[in-house]
Design a protein around this motif. Structure first.
Motif, short mmCIF file in Angstrom:
data_model
loop_
_atom_site.label_atom_id
_atom_site.label_comp_id
_atom_site.label_asym_id
_atom_site.label_seq_id
_atom_site.Cartn_x
_atom_site.Cartn_y
_atom_site.Cartn_z
N CYS B 97 0.84 -1.19 0.00
CA CYS B 97 0.00 0.00 0.00
C CYS B 97 0.87 1.25 0.00
O CYS B 97 1.73 1.40 0.86
CB CYS B 97 -0.89 0.00 1.22
SG CYS B 97 -1.78 1.53 1.41
N PRO B 98 0.68 2.15 -0.98
CA PRO B 98 1.54 3.33 -1.03
C PRO B 98 1.41 4.22 0.19
O PRO B 98 2.31 4.98 0.49
CB PRO B 98 1.04 4.07 -2.28
CG PRO B 98 0.24 3.12 -3.04
CD PRO B 98 -0.28 2.12 -2.08
N CYS B 131 -7.51 6.06 2.23
CA CYS B 131 -7.32 5.17 1.08
C CYS B 131 -7.65 5.90 -0.21
O CYS B 131 -8.55 6.70 -0.27
CB CYS B 131 -8.24 3.97 1.24
SG CYS B 131 -8.15 2.83 -0.10
N MET B 132 -6.87 5.64 -1.24
CA MET B 132 -7.17 6.28 -2.52
C MET B 132 -7.68 5.26 -3.54
O MET B 132 -7.76 5.55 -4.72
CB MET B 132 -5.96 7.02 -3.05
CG MET B 132 -4.74 6.16 -3.17
SD MET B 132 -3.35 7.19 -3.58
CE MET B 132 -2.04 6.02 -3.56
N PHE B 133 -7.98 4.05 -3.08
CA PHE B 133 -8.59 3.04 -3.94
C PHE B 133 -7.77 2.77 -5.19
O PHE B 133 -8.29 2.68 -6.28
CB PHE B 133 -10.04 3.41 -4.27
CG PHE B 133 -10.77 3.82 -3.05
CD1 PHE B 133 -11.01 2.89 -2.08
CD2 PHE B 133 -11.14 5.12 -2.84
CE1 PHE B 133 -11.62 3.25 -0.90
CE2 PHE B 133 -11.75 5.49 -1.66
CZ PHE B 133 -11.99 4.55 -0.70
N CYS B 134 -6.47 2.69 -4.97
CA CYS B 134 -5.61 2.38 -6.10
C CYS B 134 -5.63 0.90 -6.40
O CYS B 134 -5.33 0.49 -7.50
CB CYS B 134 -4.19 2.82 -5.81
SG CYS B 134 -3.50 2.03 -4.35
N GLY B 135 -5.95 0.08 -5.40
CA GLY B 135 -6.05 -1.34 -5.64
C GLY B 135 -4.73 -2.08 -5.59
O GLY B 135 -4.67 -3.26 -5.90
N CYS B 137 -3.08 -3.00 -3.04
CA CYS B 137 -3.11 -4.05 -2.02
C CYS B 137 -3.75 -5.31 -2.58
O CYS B 137 -3.30 -6.42 -2.33
CB CYS B 137 -3.85 -3.56 -0.79
SG CYS B 137 -5.45 -2.84 -1.15
S1 SF4 Z 1 -6.46 0.62 -2.25
FE1 SF4 Z 1 -5.20 -0.62 -0.92
S2 SF4 Z 1 -3.13 -0.08 -1.53
FE2 SF4 Z 1 -4.44 1.52 -2.34
S3 SF4 Z 1 -4.45 3.07 -0.75
FE3 SF4 Z 1 -6.22 1.77 -0.38
S4 SF4 Z 1 -5.48 0.28 1.09
FE4 SF4 Z 1 -3.68 1.23 0.21
#
Ligand code: SF4
Ligand code: SF4
Lengths: 370, 221, 437
Positions: B97-98, B131-135, B137
């Motif tokens: 996770c960034p 969270c920025m929902f980059c996916g 993780c």
């Molecule tokens: S989507 Fe997952 S990796 Fe991305 S910011 Fe949210 S928790 Fe971290």
């Protein structure tokens, strides 16, 4: 009797409705005429370049999304090219085709936004803006199919893209392209023949070609002055050397020319995407994790890669010290460099043209301030 | 200044005036009599006589019907879907996770506590507020235990409530997004209609069964 | 009660009910009045108050409906739905907005001239309402039929600018001052073509009274006087400061112009005045050019007036949705070099026609229309040629321009420049001049 006048200084922004983000200008007016402009920016600075030093190469993709948030795919592409150059990664062909398609779609979306906002600045009360946003929305739907997000895509990965396009993407893309062509036709009928648009944009904010070149302006702004400079053609990256497309130039170098070049380029992008669809080949969309692991450790060294972004040459310069994160990342953001000519464009002009000219540069404050 | 361009512009706006609006109303849509009748599954005349009250409401423009979400199944929503049985507490997701917003604490688990072959999750918190929902993780999870969700309504009055805990993740409806999970797309699974409750159906990589783990790690040694 | 009011059914009905069988109402059988004999003057005043109350409330109600309708139409023009959540079809949206506006904090800038700052909203709302005094809403339904009706309209509507100037000056805001100066420039320029456009109508009707003008319209004057209509409509849009002439508010340039520092109900009054001006303009256009309340018989005159009014409002909104804004210098140029000439042509042509056909009958009006239309089309075309800018010719890129693959070290500078390197630079000063004037 001569009337005694005195210039007034007005502070426009940072929360002015048409500064395309948070930007501030201290403008000195003599009546309606602009005498002096002092741009003040940095309100949207988020330290992306510094943050990148703390992230792995894949994680930085999410940062690039947020630089120029109306063309995140192109930001991804420029960054990924730099990483591939730095780490010597051979990308998978299908991934490259997919990212070219995504990039060109994003270019259309970005040009649509630029055109819509130009008209908004001309005072068209949102109608053309909403029309162009409506078309952009279809493109964003396509992005959602591809990668699950609309604005902050993070679709690209070193060596390709993270996932192949789903089956329903291709028919939707075909339909979408037809729609885009139709809507660009509409937009052009509405605009290019519109006398008000024409009389307001023609001959305003003319920039001489030499000045543009000396200020290292790139993108539609440069092409509107007649310089045939498009990195897709001049220094082809990805598979642009296998694509033939027309470069659209204009010599007037005024607001109208800049608008015209953008609309024509959006049209050309449709052609490019069609060619990509014809040439795309099956296969993996990214190299296997044995070839390109999740944690890339590029050898020490540096690399610069640039693409023809929607706003000009968008380049990423990466320095590696052999670790999992870059030692330094620098972005050559086209918006910032195109903004440097703001004073030359504005001084001597009219207040009514101020934001039109400002909009014709097609800035994105997220990219200017990073 | 007045030429043919302006009239053509007027025609374009008029053309858009008569075409139906593109707005997608949410969470419900205002309908007229026809729409209300269709929603009730009757023909309009029938509806008018059978349910006069509702008909009047519909004619007055007050009737609403809920709208179904039309989104791609890859949509990266903010309710993560998590299958605890698949998770090995490897913490790849946390590392990838960034923003470092996944907090994992594990204790040696079921089979051989001393040797620590299998771990049990103690804490699994995701700070959705950041969270920025980059996916990333989800992309990192080797056992397909963590998936992006498909919901997007998590507004809260207090920031702290935006942290999803392990229990919440266990209890949440399992509507995994197809993001980075091609197996769902192959199965044509639609997260907006159905749920996947059985973790066996949710992944490419099976977590080895306890018997197999025991055989591999205890008996064979 | 003055005799002149007896033609007016609105006045007569209210007054006679109140005053009972006084001498002026003797012809009618009103059995009893509320006021004893000798108190007619009081009855007159009370009926005036009642009529003002009725008209003001009708107008304010109309504004509420117009705001809702305009937003719905905006929505449809922009492929949206418009407000539809609050009340049936969103009709209560403007009510909710009004309540919200009233409950907002009333801010006064520290530097402001308090008295003028508070006076300006009243100054703008009062004339906007006053115009409605002379508008005939139907047969015999008007507050007053002034014999200088057209002049009255011109005089009252130009007061708006005074209040805009007051508002801008008192709020001590530079952006507001810029906007107010634009407003004054607009007013001075557009008052003249607007008045001159009406000269043709007045000549045809032979009177300045709105009642007489309606009576003279055997066929609507939009058919007889297309040029006058064209100019008047555009000038009226400019007077309202509506797109494409919304220079004073110019959302994308001046944020909100003179409204910048106003909040709460003071802003509400400005807003109200803007929409009242829209209704009154539409009503005036209806009266002067669309033959007011005239129509076929079974349908009552009020309905005809309302239908025409709504149609004109629709066209105004359509204009607003379609056209981008003009720049200040272009707006002024358009008024003086374009509209002014057109009105002059119109006056001359109308005068010549009237010299040939004095007191035209309906069929003679048709003849005039047949002559006026070609004149209108030719003169509009000619003026647009005078004002218009020539289109561009689009250059083609050099097809043989070389490409430099990634990694090539040196890119020769002559390849960077286009085929005609100094062409654009030479054009630049000349084009700058064109754009600047
Ligand atoms: S989507 Fe997952 S990796 Fe991305 S910011 Fe949210 S928790 Fe971290
Ligand atoms: S969710 Fe996946 S990545 Fe995260 S700890 Fe569990 S198995 Fe590992």
């Amino acid at each position: 009797m001569a009337v005694k006048t005195q210039p007034v200084t007005v502070n426009l922004g940072p929360q002015h409705p048409s500064t395309h983000g948070v930007f501030r200008m201290r403008v000195m007016f003599d009546g309606e005429e602009i005498v002096d402009v002092e741009p003040v920016f940095g309100y949207l600075h988020r330290g992306s370049e510094k943050l990148a030093e703390e992230r792995t190469y894949t994680q930085i993709v999410t940062l690039t999304d947020r630089m120029d948030y109306v063309s995140s795919m192109l930001n991804n592409q420029a960054y990924i090219l730099a990483v591939e150059k730095l780490a010597g990664i051979e990308p998978s062909p299908r991934g490259v085709w997919l990212r070219m398609i995504a990039g060109e779609l994003q270019r259309i979306a970005s040009h649509l936004v630029a055109t819509g906002f130009l008209l908004q600045d001309l005072g068209a009360l949102g109608t053309p803006l909403i029309y162009s946003m409506r078309e952009r929305e279809n493109i964003l739907d396509l992005f959602e199919m591809l990668c699950g997000a609309r604005i902050t895509n993070s679709y690209l990965r070193p060596g390709g893209v993270f996932m192949d396009a789903p089956g329903e993407f291709w028919p939707a893309l075909d339909r979408g392209l037809d729609d885009i062509v139709r809507s660009i036709d509409d937009l052009e009928t509405y605009l290019s023949g519109n006398e008000i648009v024409f009389s307001r944009t023609k001959g305003t904010a003319v920039l001489p070609q030499e000045l543009l070149i000396n200020a290292s302006i790139t993108g539609p702004m440069l092409r509107a002055s007649g310089v045939d400079w498009d990195l897709r053609h001049r220094a082809p990256y990805d598979y642009y050397d296998r694509i033939s497309f027309e470069r659209k130039l204009h010599t007037a170098s005024d607001n109208y020319a800049r608008y015209w070049v953008r609309v024509q380029e959006a049209r050309e992008s449709v052609n490019i995407i069609r060619q990509c669809i014809d040439q795309i080949e099956p296969g993996p969309v990214r190299p296997s994790f044995d070839d390109v692991p999740r944690l890339i450790r590029p050898p020490s060294g540096d690399a610069y890669a640039a693409i023809e972004g929607s706003k000009g040459e968008l380049g990423f310069y990466l320095v590696s010290d052999g670790g999992i994160a870059p030692y330094r990342m620098h972005v050559r953001s086209s918006s910032l460099i195109n903004l440097t000519l703001l004073r030359d464009m504005l001084i001597g002009g009219q207040f009514g043209d101020l934001f039109v000219t400002f909009g014709s540069v097609d800035l994105n404050m997220g990219e200017v301030d990073r | 200044m007045i030429g043919l361009g302006l009239p053509r512009g007027f025609l374009i706006t008029l053309k858009n005036f008569v075409r139906p609006p593109v707005t997608e109303q949410y969470p419900d849509r205002h309908v007229g009599l026809l729409g209300a009748a269709k929603e009730a599954g009757m023909n309009p005349v029938h509806f008018l006589f059978k349910r006069p009250g509702d008909s009047i409401k519909a004619i007055a423009g007050l009737a609403t019907v809920p709208v179904a979400v039309t989104q791609s199944s890859r949509f990266r929503g903010n309710e993560f879907t998590f299958y605890e049985d698949r998770c090995t507490a490897c913490a790849s997701c946390a590392k990838y996770c960034p923003l470092g917003i996944i907090e994992i604490a594990s204790v040696p688990g079921q089979i051989d506590a001393q040797e620590g072959e299998s771990y049990k999750l103690e804490v699994f918190d995701i700070d959705i507020g950041r969270c920025m929902f980059c996916g990333l993780c989800v992309e990192a999870c080797p056992y397909d235990a963590l998936h992006m969700g498909t919901d997007f309504e998590r507004s809260k009055y207090v920031r702290d409530e935006l942290v999803i805990t392990k229990e919440e993740l266990f209890a949440a409806p399992k509507r995994p997004s197809a993001f980075y999970r091609p197996q769902f797309e192959e199965k044509r699974f639609d997260p907006f209609q159905e749920t996947i409750d059985d973790y066996h159906n949710a992944g490419r990589h099976e977590r080895p069964s306890d018997e197999e783990l025991k055989r591999k790690w205890v008996d064979e040694r | 009660m003055p005799e002149a009011f007896l033609d007016n059914s609105l006045w007569r009905n209210i007054y006679c009910v109140l005053a009972g069988d006084s001498s002026t109402c003797a012809a009618r059988d009103y059995s009893s009045g509320f006021f004893p004999a000798g108190m007619e003057w009081l009855a007159f005043l009370v009926s005036a108050a009642i009529i003002i109350f009725l008209i003001v409330n009708a107008v304010l109600g109309g504004v509420i409906v117009l705001i809702w309708g305009e937003r719905r139409l905006f929505g449809r023009f922009q492929s949206r739905t418009g407000p539809n959540r609050w009340g049936p079809f969103g009709t209560l949206t403007s009510v909710a907005d009004a309540v919200k506006t009233m409950f907002k904090e009333d801010l006064v800038p520290a530097e402001a001239d308090k008295i003028l700052f508070n006076l300006a909203p009243v100054l703008i709302a009062a004339p906007a309402l006053t115009v409605f005094a002379i508008i005939p809403w139907g047969v015999g339904t008007y507050v007053a039929d002034l014999n200088i009706g057209v002049l009255f309209i011109m005089a009252i509507t130009s007061l708006t600018t005074l209040s805009v100037l007051t508002a801008a000056w008192s709020s001590a805001n530079r952006i507001a001052i810029l906007s107010a100066l634009r407003s004054v420039a607009l007013l001075i320029s557009y008052e003249i073509p607007m008045a001159l456009a009406l000269v043709g109508v007045i000549m045809l009707a032979g009177s300045m009274s709105l009642g007489d003008i309606i009576a003279a319209q055997g066929i609507p004057f939009i058919i007889v006087q297309p040029l006058a209509f064209f100019v008047f409509f555009i000038a009226a849009m400019a007077e309202m400061a509506r797109a494409p002439f919304d220079l004073t508010e110019a959302e994308s340039e001046l944020a909100a112009g003179y409204l910048n520092d106003y909040a709460s109900m003071k802003f509400g009054l400005f807003f109200l005045a803007e929409f009242m001006a829209e209704i009154s303009t539409a009503a005036i256009v209806t009266t002067l050019f669309l033959s007011g309340w005239k129509g076929f018989d079974p349908i009552p005159s009020h309905f005809w007036f309302g239908a025409k009014l709504i149609f004109v409002l629709f066209v105004i909104i359509w204009f607003r949705m379609t056209l981008p804004r003009l720049r200040v210098d272009q707006v002024l140029k358009f008024a003086w070099k374009g509209l002014f000439e057109l009105t002059m042509i119109n006056i001359i042509v109308t005068a010549v026609l009237l010299a040939i056909l004095p007191n035209p009958s309906t069929s003679e009006l048709w003849i005039m229309a047949a002559i006026n239309w070609p004149v209108a089309i030719i003169s509009i075309w000619g003026v647009s040629k005078l004002l218009g800018t020539a289109p561009y010719s689009h250059p083609q890129p050099d097809p043989n321009a070389p490409s430099y693959p990634v990694g090539s070290e040196s890119i020769p500078t002559d390849a960077v420049l286009g085929a005609e390197p100094s062409n654009a630079a030479n054009q630049a000063p000349q084009a700058q001049q064109e754009g600047g004037n």
